[in-house]
Design a protein around this motif. Sequence first.
Motif, PDB file in Angstrom:
ATOM      1  N   LYS A   1      25.159  39.850 -59.493  1.00  0.00           N
ATOM      2  CA  LYS A   1      24.410  40.902 -58.832  1.00  0.00           C
ATOM      3  C   LYS A   1      25.094  41.996 -58.520  1.00  0.00           C
ATOM      4  CE  LYS A   1      21.840  37.162 -57.367  1.00  0.00           C
ATOM      5  NZ  LYS A   1      21.634  36.375 -57.544  1.00  0.00           N
ATOM      6  N   LEU A   2      26.246  41.816 -58.071  1.00  0.00           N
ATOM      7  CA  LEU A   2      26.288  43.611 -57.436  1.00  0.00           C
ATOM      8  C   LEU A   2      27.591  43.767 -57.989  1.00  0.00           C
ATOM      9  CD1 LEU A   2      25.901  42.160 -53.578  1.00  0.00           C
ATOM     10  CD2 LEU A   2      25.126  42.902 -54.323  1.00  0.00           C
ATOM     11  N   GLY A   3      27.857  43.644 -58.381  1.00  0.00           N
ATOM     12  CA  GLY A   3      29.396  43.637 -59.635  1.00  0.00           C
ATOM     13  C   GLY A   3      30.826  44.095 -58.248  1.00  0.00           C
ATOM     14  N   CYS A   4      31.877  43.886 -59.389  1.00  0.00           N
ATOM     15  CA  CYS A   4      33.407  43.917 -58.456  1.00  0.00           C
ATOM     16  C   CYS A   4      33.252  44.750 -57.562  1.00  0.00           C
ATOM     17  CB  CYS A   4      34.407  43.506 -59.253  1.00  0.00           C
ATOM     18  SG  CYS A   4      34.396  42.091 -60.406  1.00  0.00           S
ATOM     19  N   ARG A   5      33.231  46.348 -57.592  1.00  0.00           N
ATOM     20  CA  ARG A   5      33.588  46.796 -56.106  1.00  0.00           C
ATOM     21  C   ARG A   5      32.542  46.977 -54.988  1.00  0.00           C
ATOM     22  NH1 ARG A   5      31.081  52.339 -56.691  1.00  0.00           N
ATOM     23  NH2 ARG A   5      32.670  53.687 -54.678  1.00  0.00           N
ATOM     24  N   LEU A   6      31.881  46.752 -54.973  1.00  0.00           N
ATOM     25  CA  LEU A   6      31.017  46.442 -54.235  1.00  0.00           C
ATOM     26  C   LEU A   6      31.289  44.968 -53.435  1.00  0.00           C
ATOM     27  CD1 LEU A   6      28.806  47.640 -52.424  1.00  0.00           C
ATOM     28  CD2 LEU A   6      26.331  46.554 -53.616  1.00  0.00           C
ATOM     29  N   THR A   7      31.328  44.121 -54.219  1.00  0.00           N
ATOM     30  CA  THR A   7      31.717  42.468 -53.682  1.00  0.00           C
ATOM     31  C   THR A   7      32.958  43.175 -53.087  1.00  0.00           C
ATOM     32  OG1 THR A   7      30.050  41.680 -55.667  1.00  0.00           O
ATOM     33  CG2 THR A   7      32.297  40.448 -54.040  1.00  0.00           C
ATOM     34  N   PHE A   8      34.251  43.739 -53.634  1.00  0.00           N
ATOM     35  CA  PHE A   8      35.516  43.622 -52.583  1.00  0.00           C
ATOM     36  C   PHE A   8      34.646  44.182 -51.408  1.00  0.00           C
ATOM     37  CE2 PHE A   8      37.600  43.574 -56.171  1.00  0.00           C
ATOM     38  CZ  PHE A   8      38.643  43.194 -56.177  1.00  0.00           C
ATOM     39  N   GLN A   9      33.954  45.559 -50.884  1.00  0.00           N
ATOM     40  CA  GLN A   9      33.876  45.669 -49.506  1.00  0.00           C
ATOM     41  C   GLN A   9      33.025  44.835 -49.353  1.00  0.00           C
ATOM     42  OE1 GLN A   9      31.741  48.994 -51.490  1.00  0.00           O
ATOM     43  NE2 GLN A   9      33.306  50.816 -50.529  1.00  0.00           N
ATOM     44  N   ILE A  10      31.807  44.204 -49.126  1.00  0.00           N
ATOM     45  CA  ILE A  10      31.107  43.022 -48.394  1.00  0.00           C
ATOM     46  C   ILE A  10      32.405  43.110 -48.523  1.00  0.00           C
ATOM     47  CG2 ILE A  10      29.899  41.736 -48.650  1.00  0.00           C
ATOM     48  CD1 ILE A  10      28.035  43.436 -50.197  1.00  0.00           C
ATOM     49  N   ASP A  11      33.297  41.672 -49.170  1.00  0.00           N
ATOM     50  CA  ASP A  11      33.837  40.746 -48.646  1.00  0.00           C
ATOM     51  C   ASP A  11      35.276  41.036 -48.317  1.00  0.00           C
ATOM     52  OD1 ASP A  11      35.571  38.081 -49.485  1.00  0.00           O
ATOM     53  OD2 ASP A  11      36.835  39.581 -50.659  1.00  0.00           O
ATOM     54  N   SER A  12      35.576  42.297 -48.129  1.00  0.00           N
ATOM     55  CA  SER A  12      36.394  43.120 -46.160  1.00  0.00           C
ATOM     56  C   SER A  12      35.919  42.571 -45.693  1.00  0.00           C
ATOM     57  CB  SER A  12      36.942  44.114 -46.701  1.00  0.00           C
ATOM     58  OG  SER A  12      35.289  44.950 -46.330  1.00  0.00           O
ATOM     59  N   ILE A  13      35.205  42.420 -44.964  1.00  0.00           N
ATOM     60  CA  ILE A  13      34.070  42.073 -44.117  1.00  0.00           C
ATOM     61  C   ILE A  13      34.489  40.611 -43.223  1.00  0.00           C
ATOM     62  CG2 ILE A  13      32.257  41.780 -42.476  1.00  0.00           C
ATOM     63  CD1 ILE A  13      30.795  43.440 -44.348  1.00  0.00           C
ATOM     64  N   PRO A  14      34.276  39.677 -43.311  1.00  0.00           N
ATOM     65  CA  PRO A  14      35.062  38.607 -43.389  1.00  0.00           C
ATOM     66  C   PRO A  14      36.265  38.942 -43.093  1.00  0.00           C
ATOM     67  CG  PRO A  14      34.076  37.996 -44.857  1.00  0.00           C
ATOM     68  CD  PRO A  14      33.532  39.257 -44.991  1.00  0.00           C
ATOM     69  N   LEU A  15      36.659  39.082 -44.097  1.00  0.00           N
ATOM     70  CA  LEU A  15      38.461  39.480 -43.442  1.00  0.00           C
ATOM     71  C   LEU A  15      38.737  39.693 -42.283  1.00  0.00           C
ATOM     72  CD1 LEU A  15      39.119  39.735 -47.204  1.00  0.00           C
ATOM     73  CD2 LEU A  15      40.217  38.124 -46.272  1.00  0.00           C
ATOM     74  N   ILE A  16      38.085  40.871 -42.406  1.00  0.00           N
ATOM     75  CA  ILE A  16      39.041  41.529 -40.823  1.00  0.00           C
ATOM     76  C   ILE A  16      38.353  41.110 -39.499  1.00  0.00           C
ATOM     77  CG2 ILE A  16      38.653  44.153 -40.092  1.00  0.00           C
ATOM     78  CD1 ILE A  16      37.573  45.403 -42.559  1.00  0.00           C
ATOM     79  N   LEU A  17      37.246  41.020 -39.683  1.00  0.00           N
ATOM     80  CA  LEU A  17      36.274  40.071 -38.733  1.00  0.00           C
ATOM     81  C   LEU A  17      37.510  38.518 -38.304  1.00  0.00           C
ATOM     82  CD1 LEU A  17      32.589  40.109 -38.695  1.00  0.00           C
ATOM     83  CD2 LEU A  17      34.412  41.593 -37.164  1.00  0.00           C
ATOM     84  N   GLY A  18      37.741  37.787 -39.404  1.00  0.00           N
ATOM     85  CA  GLY A  18      38.910  36.708 -38.841  1.00  0.00           C
ATOM     86  C   GLY A  18      39.945  36.803 -38.708  1.00  0.00           C
ATOM     87  N   ALA A  19      40.599  38.003 -39.079  1.00  0.00           N
ATOM     88  CA  ALA A  19      41.580  38.774 -38.625  1.00  0.00           C
ATOM     89  C   ALA A  19      41.866  38.362 -37.145  1.00  0.00           C
ATOM     90  CB  ALA A  19      42.563  39.797 -38.717  1.00  0.00           C
ATOM     91  N   ILE A  20      40.562  39.575 -36.968  1.00  0.00           N
ATOM     92  CA  ILE A  20      41.274  40.063 -35.921  1.00  0.00           C
ATOM     93  C   ILE A  20      40.086  38.749 -34.113  1.00  0.00           C
ATOM     94  CG2 ILE A  20      38.393  41.178 -33.643  1.00  0.00           C
ATOM     95  CD1 ILE A  20      39.562  43.777 -35.928  1.00  0.00           C
ATOM     96  N   ILE A  21      39.608  37.949 -35.318  1.00  0.00           N
ATOM     97  CA  ILE A  21      38.876  37.023 -34.457  1.00  0.00           C
ATOM     98  C   ILE A  21      39.953  36.006 -33.962  1.00  0.00           C
ATOM     99  CG2 ILE A  21      37.555  34.781 -33.721  1.00  0.00           C
ATOM    100  CD1 ILE A  21      35.082  36.801 -35.597  1.00  0.00           C
ATOM    101  N   SER A  22      40.961  35.638 -34.939  1.00  0.00           N
ATOM    102  CA  SER A  22      42.247  34.749 -34.753  1.00  0.00           C
ATOM    103  C   SER A  22      42.685  35.055 -33.531  1.00  0.00           C
ATOM    104  CB  SER A  22      42.523  34.647 -35.556  1.00  0.00           C
ATOM    105  OG  SER A  22      41.719  34.067 -37.139  1.00  0.00           O
ATOM    106  N   ALA A  23      43.088  37.023 -33.335  1.00  0.00           N
ATOM    107  CA  ALA A  23      44.300  37.409 -32.624  1.00  0.00           C
ATOM    108  C   ALA A  23      44.002  37.510 -31.955  1.00  0.00           C
ATOM    109  CB  ALA A  23      44.270  38.470 -32.947  1.00  0.00           C
TER     110      ALA A  23
END
Length: 529
Positions: free
Chosen positions: A147-169
């Motif tokens: 639906k979104l293509g790789c580029r936009l999916t990469f950017q959306i996917d960075s949200i759980p990566l960033i939030l997950g690291a900060i919440i864990s820390a």
Amino acid sequence: MNSLHSVSVAIVSTHCHPIRKLLSFYKAKTKTKPHNLICSFRHPSNRLLVSALKRDSPDDEGPEKLPLRQNAASFDSGWLPAFPHVLVASMSNFIFGYHIGVMNGPIVSIARELGFEGNTFIEGLVVSIFIAGAFIGSISSGSLVDKLGCRLTFQIDSIPLILGAIISAQAHSLNEIIGGRFLVGLGIGVNTVLVPIYISEVAPTKYRGALGSLCQIGTCLGIITSLILGIPSENDLHCKTYFRWRTMLYIASIPGILVAIGMQFTVDSPRWLCKAGRINDAKTVICELWGASEVDSAIEEFQSVSKDDSGDSDSRWSEILEKPHSRVAFIGGALFVLQQFAGINGVLYFSSLTFQEVGVESSALASLFVGLTNFAGALCALYLIDREGRQKLLIGSYLGMAISMFLVSSAIICPLDERLSNNLSILGTIMYIFSFAIGAGPVTGIIISELSSTRTRGKIMGFSFSTHWVCNFVVGLFFLELVEKFGVAPIYASFGAVSLSAATFSYYFIVETKGRSLEEIERSLNVKA
């Protein structure tokens, strides 16, 4: 073996005047359309085409010119336009590797601080919830990419990566650390599918394997970085207070931010753009990455494999059960089952204990040595994959893994001398990890992406990687129990037997993709179906 095509770089002399004659001469020689001609001079890699003018010009003849041409011919820059885009995508694998290594030592400190020290079930849950998130991320990634293509999916996917690291820390309770690890796993699951798809679709055919190997290199560098950061905290009590596990988890958010920003400057896959009906955008991307001379032929190839598709650009999950997609889905799932049951995670787990037997007391240092071996193998894969081919690397890799496991098993079962036995175990472990990194590690994701059709690539990759995470979880769940019941030697011998089966499977089922465009591969599989 594909040899590197040489390019000769020449400077257009100032006496080539007027410009109109130069342009008309160039058009006559290359049969390039005017809009492609302008495009070919816009990018450095395409400006090398000017060498055709000098090569055919009588004024350029002379013995003194020949050495310059031969020296220039030794460097092929055809991979350069795509490299920055691939590099940004590969940073996602760096995040994956970093999160693998970041829990290697700090889990004890986390358990002590959050109040579940000594509870092995909870400690295992904190580590394994990552895999549950990765499974969900992998299985859902196919629909997102369609639906979104790789580029936009990469950017959306960075949200759980960033939030997950900060919440864990910032976690001060068990629920927070579990929630943070789940979010990170969710992002990693999507990324493991996205990266090989993106690289296979933007890389020039000639360099697709080498650029795809950057996935494995990124993972290795992530593991090595996290282990290097963990060494001081393991040996220095003051550093344990100052450089705590929280700091290491905060650092994990930085690559996610860089990927989100970097993707703003990358291109979308030309194949996805064409599938989405954005033909002009696809032509622009092809011109930028592969050169103006490839535009018309590439678009024609893209359209030739999609002419029988329905009007809807999104594929259905049921399509991977239909031929020829079912064959590729079977190969993808089987390769990951064999990869995981060949024992890579079990061997990595026991590598620290094996090194301790020969005097390496620091588990982080032992893991770092293993990571460097993995990295060296990935570099060899980068060099060999487009020269020797995917099938040869897979077969050679699994044969090397089998020999290594049988060597370690023999050293344990029939110890002639304790020191000799320990040294053979170290040698076998290093050989196994190097063999894995040269083929079974990087090639598996690359070959599945290459064999998949443009229409079902996201779904097949999602299915294959979800199989990977399930097998990863099963091996991790039962490995220690089986070792306690049967001993290390029989388990390692079974890993060797599975590796032999994987080499046999690769010989009979893997189709060589070296030097072939994705569309050519797809057409050949359609004919066989």
